[in-house]
Design a protein around this motif. Sequence first.
Motif, short mmCIF file in Angstrom:
data_model
loop_
_atom_site.label_atom_id
_atom_site.label_comp_id
_atom_site.label_asym_id
_atom_site.label_seq_id
_atom_site.Cartn_x
_atom_site.Cartn_y
_atom_site.Cartn_z
N MET A 71 0.85 -1.19 0.00
CA MET A 71 0.00 0.00 0.00
C MET A 71 0.88 1.24 0.00
O MET A 71 1.79 1.36 0.82
N ALA A 72 0.63 2.14 -0.94
CA ALA A 72 1.36 3.40 -1.05
C ALA A 72 0.48 4.53 -0.56
O ALA A 72 -0.72 4.57 -0.84
N THR A 73 1.06 5.48 0.17
CA THR A 73 0.31 6.64 0.63
C THR A 73 1.06 7.91 0.30
O THR A 73 2.28 7.99 0.44
N PHE A 74 0.30 8.92 -0.14
CA PHE A 74 0.86 10.22 -0.46
C PHE A 74 0.43 11.26 0.58
O PHE A 74 0.43 12.46 0.30
N MET A 75 0.09 10.80 1.78
CA MET A 75 -0.17 11.73 2.87
C MET A 75 1.05 12.63 3.07
O MET A 75 2.19 12.20 2.90
N ALA A 76 0.82 13.86 3.47
CA ALA A 76 1.93 14.79 3.68
C ALA A 76 2.78 14.39 4.89
O ALA A 76 3.99 14.60 4.91
N PHE A 115 -1.59 24.44 -2.36
CA PHE A 115 -0.39 23.64 -2.22
C PHE A 115 -0.43 22.71 -1.01
O PHE A 115 0.26 21.70 -0.97
N ALA A 116 -1.22 23.10 -0.02
CA ALA A 116 -1.32 22.34 1.24
C ALA A 116 -2.80 22.26 1.60
O ALA A 116 -3.30 23.06 2.39
N PRO A 117 -3.54 21.29 1.01
CA PRO A 117 -5.01 21.33 1.04
C PRO A 117 -5.67 20.61 2.21
O PRO A 117 -6.89 20.68 2.35
N THR A 118 -4.91 19.89 3.04
CA THR A 118 -5.54 19.10 4.10
C THR A 118 -5.05 19.54 5.47
O THR A 118 -4.04 20.23 5.61
N VAL A 119 -5.75 19.09 6.49
CA VAL A 119 -5.32 19.34 7.87
C VAL A 119 -3.92 18.76 8.07
O VAL A 119 -3.04 19.37 8.69
N ASN A 120 -3.69 17.59 7.52
CA ASN A 120 -2.42 16.89 7.66
C ASN A 120 -1.27 17.62 6.96
O ASN A 120 -0.11 17.51 7.37
N SER A 121 -1.58 18.41 5.92
CA SER A 121 -0.54 19.12 5.17
C SER A 121 0.35 19.97 6.07
O SER A 121 1.55 20.10 5.84
N TYR A 122 -0.25 20.55 7.10
CA TYR A 122 0.45 21.53 7.93
C TYR A 122 1.33 20.87 8.99
O TYR A 122 2.15 21.55 9.63
N LYS A 123 1.19 19.55 9.16
CA LYS A 123 2.10 18.80 10.02
C LYS A 123 3.46 18.62 9.33
O LYS A 123 4.47 18.40 9.98
N ARG A 124 3.45 18.74 8.01
CA ARG A 124 4.70 18.65 7.24
C ARG A 124 5.45 19.98 7.24
O ARG A 124 6.69 19.99 7.27
N LEU A 125 4.71 21.08 7.23
CA LEU A 125 5.32 22.41 7.12
C LEU A 125 5.80 22.91 8.48
O LEU A 125 5.26 23.86 9.07
N VAL A 126 6.80 22.22 9.01
CA VAL A 126 7.38 22.56 10.31
C VAL A 126 8.89 22.68 10.17
O VAL A 126 9.50 22.07 9.28
N GLU A 127 9.50 23.43 11.05
CA GLU A 127 10.92 23.73 10.95
C GLU A 127 11.78 22.48 11.03
O GLU A 127 11.56 21.59 11.87
N ASP A 170 0.29 15.46 -1.06
CA ASP A 170 -1.17 15.32 -0.96
C ASP A 170 -1.94 16.34 -1.78
O ASP A 170 -3.16 16.31 -1.85
N ALA A 171 -1.24 17.26 -2.44
CA ALA A 171 -1.92 18.31 -3.20
C ALA A 171 -2.48 17.77 -4.51
O ALA A 171 -1.97 16.80 -5.07
N ASN A 172 -3.53 18.41 -4.99
CA ASN A 172 -4.08 18.13 -6.31
C ASN A 172 -3.14 18.76 -7.34
O ASN A 172 -2.98 19.98 -7.37
N PRO A 173 -2.47 17.96 -8.18
CA PRO A 173 -1.49 18.52 -9.10
C PRO A 173 -2.02 19.63 -10.01
O PRO A 173 -1.31 20.59 -10.30
N TYR A 174 -3.27 19.52 -10.46
CA TYR A 174 -3.83 20.57 -11.31
C TYR A 174 -3.89 21.89 -10.55
O TYR A 174 -3.55 22.95 -11.10
#
Length: 451
Positions: free
Chosen positions: A240-245, A303-315, A354-358
């Motif tokens: 199983m592959a996941t593209f979660m941020a 670019f960061a469309p989900t709640v989970n996206s912002y767990k990636r954008l950390v220092e 996790d972003a929509n490429p379009y």
Amino acid sequence: MTTKEILQYVKDHESGKVKIAYVDIDGILRGKYIAAKKFLGIAEKGTSFCDVIFGWDSGDASYTNCSYTGWHTGYPDAPARIDLGTFRRIPWENGLPFFLGEIIDSKGAPACVCPRQLLKKVLRDAVQQGFTPYAAQEFEWYNFAETPQTVADKGFQQLTPLTPGMFGYSILRSSLNNRFFTALFDQLRDFDVPIEGIHTETGPGTYEAAIEYSDLLTAADRAVLFKTAVKEIAYQQGIMATFMAKIHESLPGCGGHIHQSLRDKTGKKNVFYNGKDKQQISNTLRHYIAGQLHCLPQILPMFAPTVNSYKRLVEGAWAPTTITWGIDNRTVALRVLQQNESACRLETRVVGADANPYLAMAGAIASGLYGIRHKLELQDAVTGNGYTDESHGTLPRTLEQATAAMKASAAARELFGEAFTGHFVATREWEWKQHLKTVTDWEMKRYFEII
């Protein structure tokens, strides 16, 4: 292939069926199999598809705050058309013919909520400004020795990574799972989603692949299809592959960085490059970068469309947090690569896997063009650690903050139109509200006994 040859392939294929798909607001392919006979009847005449794909979220829960469709409209079929130029043979389905479609309105004009149509609007804007955009997306993602059933049975906890440990750029790990590596490389190529390279990333069972550079629409089609194709190829090998941020606080997140450049109207000269400049970049690129930096905090949900996206954008987690740019610097939001004219490009590192490429490509190109149109001046490049330079601000910390900024942004409406912006903002407000209802495992561990 010509249209005649494509239709003949469909007619002759032994399966007697075709797979078609449309992309929803979250970048998820929604589609079905249809009989070849049915397809041949609609291929050039137009068809329809249930507009619920723009009326529900990634979990099929119906929005109650959007006007495009809903219980108030009865979820009718929306007019649609098949893009015969997206024809592909699916290698893991015996060469089954596959096509992407897009949603239109009753008059045949682009539907305001269709992500592929939005990117085509941005492409038209670029052409009107005298530019030909080129792009490519690269993805990081995690792989697990699991199936959808075992993941559900485990409650998405204690999953078994494909390989243990932190082992980026590993020759050993690519040998250990060579059957999967080879299937990805070869079958993606045969699916017309060619990749330039693939390697392990740091993190258990983590891979990264870079898709070949191409014109903008092709690049976005390939990026959308890449994510689904990887998952389907993985399924066949019990993976199983996941593209979660971000899958765990102790591990790096997964980026979906977009490389982009503008060429002149002939498509030959790279207008980002200036060999006589000290930094080897043109004023056009400077305005373009300035436009992205100006718009980033206003259109971040693209670019960061989900709640989970912002767990990636950390220092310190290989994802940007500040509104910065630099030359070949991986700690900033925008990284410039300018070794020579053919390779001179901008890498937008904010984008998550996790972003929509379009939508992500539309956001990147449109905001860059905004900077060129408005002749925005560029701040100084960062040298060294971009995480410590907050002189020009930081990115919003949560989806709620980012969505509120986009809702208030006049620039977002200039770039994407009132109808799309209003719909997209509403879907992100919905996403945040769904999150607020949920009791997480972090809360259980923190409060269950002690409070």
